[in-house]
Design an enzyme around this catalytic site. Structure first.
Site, PDB file in Angstrom:
ATOM      1  N   ASP A 200       0.805  -1.220   0.000  1.00  0.00           N
ATOM      2  CA  ASP A 200       0.000   0.000   0.000  1.00  0.00           C
ATOM      3  C   ASP A 200       0.832   1.261   0.000  1.00  0.00           C
ATOM      4  O   ASP A 200       0.321   2.349  -0.238  1.00  0.00           O
ATOM      5  CB  ASP A 200      -0.816   0.044   1.293  1.00  0.00           C
TER       6      ASP A 200
HETATM    7  C1  GLC Z   1      -0.734   2.713   6.232  1.00  0.00           C
HETATM    8  C2  GLC Z   1      -0.104   1.444   6.729  1.00  0.00           C
HETATM    9  C3  GLC Z   1      -0.205   0.369   5.766  1.00  0.00           C
HETATM   10  C4  GLC Z   1      -1.616   0.274   5.285  1.00  0.00           C
HETATM   11  C5  GLC Z   1      -2.057   1.612   4.706  1.00  0.00           C
HETATM   12  C6  GLC Z   1      -3.449   1.610   4.160  1.00  0.00           C
HETATM   13  O1  GLC Z   1       0.038   3.219   5.244  1.00  0.00           O
HETATM   14  O2  GLC Z   1       1.251   1.639   7.031  1.00  0.00           O
HETATM   15  O3  GLC Z   1       0.225  -0.825   6.357  1.00  0.00           O
HETATM   16  O4  GLC Z   1      -1.710  -0.731   4.364  1.00  0.00           O
HETATM   17  O5  GLC Z   1      -1.998   2.546   5.706  1.00  0.00           O
HETATM   18  O6  GLC Z   1      -4.417   1.814   5.099  1.00  0.00           O
HETATM   19  C1  GLC Z   2      -1.668  -3.648   5.428  1.00  0.00           C
HETATM   20  C2  GLC Z   2      -2.897  -3.700   4.564  1.00  0.00           C
HETATM   21  C3  GLC Z   2      -2.709  -4.614   3.386  1.00  0.00           C
HETATM   22  C4  GLC Z   2      -1.433  -4.314   2.661  1.00  0.00           C
HETATM   23  C5  GLC Z   2      -0.266  -4.319   3.610  1.00  0.00           C
HETATM   24  C6  GLC Z   2       1.018  -3.888   2.949  1.00  0.00           C
HETATM   25  O1  GLC Z   2      -1.528  -4.848   6.107  1.00  0.00           O
HETATM   26  O2  GLC Z   2      -4.001  -4.110   5.295  1.00  0.00           O
HETATM   27  O3  GLC Z   2      -3.784  -4.505   2.497  1.00  0.00           O
HETATM   28  O4  GLC Z   2      -1.267  -5.256   1.648  1.00  0.00           O
HETATM   29  O5  GLC Z   2      -0.516  -3.429   4.674  1.00  0.00           O
HETATM   30  O6  GLC Z   2       1.002  -2.536   2.636  1.00  0.00           O
END
Ligand code: GLC
Ligand code: GLC
Length: 820
Positions: free
Chosen positions: A493
């Site tokens: 993400d």
């Molecule tokens: C924040 C978190 C990440 C997550 C993203 C989306 O960036 O660090 O882990 O996936 O939010 O909500």
């Molecule tokens: C968080 C989010 C997931 C994403 C991951 C890596 O765990 O929930 O959707 O893939 O971060 O960013």
């Protein structure tokens, strides 16, 4: 150092002291009504949606830590005759934090039992949610261990949340004037906004007739006081206050006389109830809450026998679920995670996605499309009907282009417009979850189910059609190297290649200021290859050979693209940025190698024949492996990189910037199993296994019975410290890695595959797996050092590694697998 121990027999984790490094929590409820509960009774409850239907208030990130919960106070009404004992205390330690003589918390499957003893008064509180109900029970048993009679007051207390947790925490000018309660026969009803558009309310009742109550927070606590020393408890005087506006609470007082050695059980019921819109008031036309609909429920759960029966039903429900797969291996850490805790965590992630934990506030995130599809991979075998329903809900949040809303709201099932779509990996995960579901159940009918797009009636198409569009979505969005365009982000993400953000507060996930036609993802290419292979196989089985061939051709093209632009010489590249430059390459100064493409590409079978798979995995071992798991990438980004987005916003070693992001460690375990290296797969498995890490609880800090999303990487000051426990895709993927790849018990469309890739030190293992209504008794024994499997089914040798589906009516199959 440890703070407790596993009670494997009872499926409980026993916490031996209240001051764990962080609150160690559990979940109550597994259907509609949920509670989070810490080892000192902190936490809150909600109905279905942690934001919109929150029953009790909780203040995240507050000090002292973890205040707000399901509190009981005990008061010695004859304190003068025990001058050395405290006059009142909490048998759960919080919120008074008066040291107890004895303390123990047992987190079990769907329940928590907290025991405490002080001043000769022993208490035990069992908290749970009965199956099928939207209420929770706190069953308190007191035992007088003194030589004299004890005159006690018992207080129970909750603080109500005014339903919408976000609004509750922010819209004070309104909220401080809307609170409303009713108290009738000493049952407290919280009915804020019931007069207008809500037809639900909360209630708090006791099995005894309360001698006093309070519903106005200030009346109970006293001005300028907190939960650690409520004035009403200190003085023994309740005010019988009725809250109008300000802060409604539910506090009940029961006076008790306990003879020496005497035991007494009192129960409290906190619940949620909805009235039919035309029966809200009683009498009709009044503003008085209609309680007739809820009273039978309250009365039932004030009876001890009912509570006991409901508790036993819950225990039986869980042992039934766990029976789906039970293993006996040479490693107790494998056994307890597979047999109990990993399965349990998978249920929590299935239920809650990433919404409510002690790290997720329950406000921001709905049901994640990518997340829930992955959670399903570890969940399908537990309650297939629920997996089926979830798949259809997820598919209904797909858009006609095949894209998907990144999240949907649990109450309405509508896509979340704030976050929208544009995460280009999202749709492909649906193919994986559907394939897993069909392999588990054999229910091909799900592919014919008509499902709407964007929940819009009239747009229905079969689920099969949805999957085809998911595949098409990727193929239609490819970049200069014929690799998939990344969009806002893929699995990571925080790798936001189309968002050059220099404004504080902008969301990295939704800010897009590039045209998105250049930045590509090798990760999505790998994921596409996995999805395309599943799709092709499903199409073939359904007699849709044209579709199958199209998938195979598309996969070949993609494989070529990865071969040409995705290989860096010793590992797979990660992506291409908006300038067309590689990410995850030796050409980069930082972020030279990433875990994701190594895992996913080898899982997809890339490089198995030409040695690249082994080379990529060796590079992982060489560059990313730490004693605490495998890092996301190296070197970590030391400064903010405008063209990379959120990943470089974290200090080195945290989160997506080079922590051990546990979620994709199992991909490498699976990849190692695919290349036949059982020792490595198992070694990686143990590095992040929370039970193994129990020994270093003072460093790890999170619960030793569940996985955490991340463990601080070697660039962080506290390398090995975990954060964000419970709601993480790590749960499902670790479950898949250990059960399906290392132990090798893998459902296929044609039957259960038994293809273990075990560590060399293991002589074998035993397992019982229920699969499509049949019990498989499996015995695996090592005859030689290799992974070649010789199968024997009910005494007869069988070619290959798939146990053919037994004839209809068969209930049991005996499988022996000889490895050598
Ligand atoms: C924040 C978190 C990440 C997550 C993203 C989306 O960036 O660090 O882990 O996936 O939010 O909500
Ligand atoms: C968080 C989010 C997931 C994403 C991951 C890596 O765990 O929930 O959707 O893939 O971060 O960013």
């Amino acid at each position: 150092m440890r703070y407790g121990h596993f009670d494997d027999e009872r499926h409980e984790y026993v916490i031996e002291r209240p001051d764990t490094p962080l609150p160690w929590i559990n979940y109550l409820g597994c259907e509609d009504y949920f509670g989070l509960i810490s080892n000192t009774a902190g936490g809150y409850s909600f109905y279905k949606d942690a934001r919109l239907r929150r029953l009790t208030r909780y203040r995240y990130n507050n000090v002292p830590a973890d205040t707000g919960g399901r509190y009981i106070y005990l008061r010695d009404d004859e304190a003068a005759s025990h001058p050395t004992d405290p006059p009142f205390w909490s048998p759960t330690w919080q919120p008074t934090r008066i040291p107890l003589d004895e303390y123990e918390c047992r987190h079990g499957l769907g329940y928590t039992i907290i025991r405490g003893k002080l001043a000769g008064i022993a208490s035990e509180i069992c908290y749970f949610v009965p199956l099928g109900e939207s209420l929770e029970i706190w069953q308190l048993t007191l035992h007088n261990d003194r030589r004299q009679t004890a005159n006690l007051s018992v207080y129970s207390a909750v603080e109500f949340c005014l339903w919408d947790a976000w609004d509750d925490a922010t819209n004070l000018q309104r909220n401080l004037s809307i609170g409303e309660v009713e108290v009738d026969e000493r049952i407290i009803y919280h009915k804020t906004e019931y007069r207008e558009r809500r037809n639900h309310f909360a209630y708090f009742a006791c099995s005894e007739t309360a001698t006093g109550f309070d519903t106005q927070r200030e009346a109970f606590l006293g001005p300028y006081r907190g939960w650690e020393a409520p004035k009403a408890v200190e003085s023994g005087q309740m005010s019988n206050s009725i809250s109008v506006g300000w802060q409604p609470v539910g506090a009940l007082q029961v006076k008790l006389r306990l003879g020496p050695g005497e035991r007494k059980t009192i129960s409290f019921v906190l619940g949620y109830h909805e009235n039919p819109p035309n029966e809200k008031f009683d009498p009709p036309g009044s503003q008085t809450l209609n309680k007739r609909t809820v009273r039978p429920i309250i009365d039932r759960y004030r009876r001890d026998g009912e509570i006991e029966a409901a508790f036993q039903k819950l225990r039986a429900y869980w042992s039934g679920l766990l029976d789906t797969l039970q293993v006996r291996t040479p490693d107790p850490h494998v056994d307890r995670m597979v047999n109990v805790w990993n399965t349990y965590q998978v249920m929590a992630t299935f239920n809650l996605s990433r919404s409510a934990s002690y790290f997720e506030s329950g406000i921001g995130r709905g049901i994640g499309f990518r997340d829930s599809n992955q959670d399903l991979l570890g969940f399908v075998h537990l309650v297939p009907e629920r997996a089926r329903a979830r798949i259809l809900d997820l598919a209904a949040s797909q858009l006609p282009s095949g894209a998907a809303y990144h999240q949907y709201q649990p109450l309405t099932k509508r896509g979340n417009h704030d976050v929208g779509s544009g995460f280009n990996d999202d749709p492909l995960w649906l193919v994986l979850s559907v394939a897993a579901y069909v392999k588990e159940t054999g229910d091909w009918g799900i592919l014919d189910e008509p499902v709407a797009y964007d929940n819009t009636p009239g747009t229905e198409e079969s689920l099969y059609g949805h999957l085809q569009r998911a595949i098409r979505f990727t193929l239609d969005r490819r970049g200069p190297h014929r690799l998939p365009l990344i969009g806002r982000a893929d699995w990571n993400d925080c790798l936001n290649l189309n968002c050059f953000s220099d404004m504080p507060g902008q969301s990295f996930q939704t800010t897009t200021n590039k045209d998105g036609l250049t930045a590509e993802s090798v990760f999505i290419a790998g994921l596409f290859l996995i999805a395309a292979a599943e799709m092709a196989e499903m199409a073939r089985k359904l007699g849709r050979d044209g579709d199958a061939q199209a998938c195979v051709r598309a996969a070949e093209e993609m494989e070529t693209a990865v071969g040409e632009a995705g290989w860096d010489g010793a590992w797979f590249r990660r992506a291409y940025d908006d300038f067309g430059r590689p990410i995850g390459s030796k050409e980069c100064d930082e972020g030279q190698i990433f875990i994701e493409p190594q895992g996913v590409c080898v899982m997809a079978g890339l490089g198995l024949k030409d040695g690249r798979a082994l080379q990529a995995l060796d590079s992982v071992a060489e560059r990313l492996l730490t004693p605490h798991g495998i890092l996301l990438h190296q070197p970590a980004y030391q400064s903010y990189q405008l063209h990379l987005g959120e990943i470089s916003s974290y200090p080195p070693g945290f989160k997506e910037n080079a922590s051990v992001f546990c979620h994709n460690n199992p991909w490498v375990m699976i990849a190692e199993a695919r290349v036949g290296r059982g020792d490595r797969a198992y070694d990686y498995y143990r590095r992040i296994n929370p039970s193994v890490r129990e020994e270093i609880s003072d460093l790890h800090r999170c619960e030793p019975y569940v996985y955490a999303q991340m463990i601080a990487g070697r660039d962080a000051p506290a390398h090995g410290e975990a954060k964000n426990s419970w709601l993480t895709g790590t749960a499902a993927w670790c479950y898949v890695a250990i059960t399906q790849w290392i132990l090798g018990l893998r459902p296929t469309f044609d039957g259960l595959r038994v293809e273990p890739v075990l560590p060399s030190t293991w002589s074998g293992f035993d397992a019982v797996r229920e699969f499509r209504g049949v019990r498989y008794d499996i015995h695996v024994e090592r005859r030689g050092p290799g992974n070649t499997v010789g199968l024997e089914v009910d005494g007869k040798p069988v070619a290959g590694t798939v146990v053919p589906l037994p004839e209809a009516g068969a209930r049991q199959v005996r499988v022996i697998a000889r490895l050598g």
